[in-house]
Design an enzyme around this catalytic site. Structure first.
Site: not given
Length: 286
Positions: A89-90
């Site tokens: 998720c970055g």
């Protein structure tokens, strides 16, 4: 031909990765809609509860909040870091972990412990700090009742004198592409400051205003924590959807480049074979 086989394998591998990231993007998009609706529906309630607490407590003495507003000398601090249980998720988890470290370092000479909500934060922060508890299971069934139990545990740690200050760090949901790292003081309650004029109407309170405030404060604390976790939950899916979208685009671009490289290599191999055949034919004529 060995080179062509290697390129074909890479194309197949990238295509598989692209399918996975595309599927994860669609799953996160579906979950994001539900999580976004939940936090959007909750914010007006949380804001109205805060407004009510402000209106009632504005006419009371400064110590009306009792043990919840007790200002003590800060020796022990508890940092509640809200992350996710899964990655991909970055920079979602990295930003919270980085902020938690900055907050901990700001209390020079003080004891700073971590209360982790989320597996990713627990796994990283425990290497450097003392993690007193991890409530990653709250995301398995996210409900107000489950979060209220955590809020009660945090409140007990403050009112019992175990910690002199508790802060919450989480990602606030703005939109699918933007999450804002927030640091909020959970306890003791900070003095209420509002630019909005407080209503001075003539109210009849039953029971007393002091009792109303002391009843609203625990409710407000539970709502504050639930809102933070809900914000983080929506932000996680937004961040993952954005990250998987970028990953899918990158995989598509890489696959196209590999296909172009494969076609060039295949064309060169065919050209070489033709040259060898023509050369062999000329040699036989000679």
């Amino acid at each position: 031909m060995a080179n062509l086989k290697e390129i074909r394998n890479r194309i197949s591998s990238v295509s598989s990765t692209m399918q996975i990231t595309s599927a994860m993007k669609m799953v996160s998009a579906a979950k994001l809609k539900k999580a976004q609706d939940a936090i959007t529906a909750m914010r007006p309630y949380a804001e109205k509860l805060t407004e009510l607490l402000q209106n009632v407590s504005a006419t009371l003495d400064g110590d009306a909040g009792g043990e919840f507003t007790s200002q003590r000398e800060i020796n022990k601090v508890l940092v509640v870091a809200i992350t996710s249980n899964r990655g991909l998720c970055g920079a979602f988890n990295t930003n919270v972990i980085k902020q938690a470290k900055l907050v901990a370092e700001s209390y020079t000479g003080k004891q700073v412990d971590i209360f982790a909500i989320g597996k990713k934060g627990n796994d990283i922060l425990r290497k450097t700090y003392n993690v007193v508890d991890n409530k990653s299971e709250v995301f398995d069934q996210l409900s107000f009742d489950n979060v209220a139990d955590i809020a009660d545990a945090l409140t007990e740690k403050f009112t019992s004198g175990e910690y002199d200050k508790i802060e919450i760090i989480y990602n606030q949901f703005k939109n699918a592409a933007t999450q804002i790292v927030q640091t909020e003081q959970f306890l003791p309650l900070a003095p209420i400051v509002s630019d909005v004029p407080v209503s001075t109407g003539d109210y009849i309170f039953e029971p007393s205003k002091e009792e109303i405030v002391l009843t609203l404060i625990p409710k407000s604390l539970k709502t504050q924590l639930y809102k933070a976790i809900r914000d983080s939950f929506a932000s996680e899916h937004g961040a993952r959807m954005t990250a998987m979208h970028k990953a899918t685009d990158n995989a598509t671009e890489l696959r196209n480049q590999l296909k172009l490289t494969y076609n060039k290599a295949r064309q060169a191999a065919i050209t070489n074979e033709i040259l060898e055949i023509v050369g062999g034919a000329e040699a036989l004529k000679g």
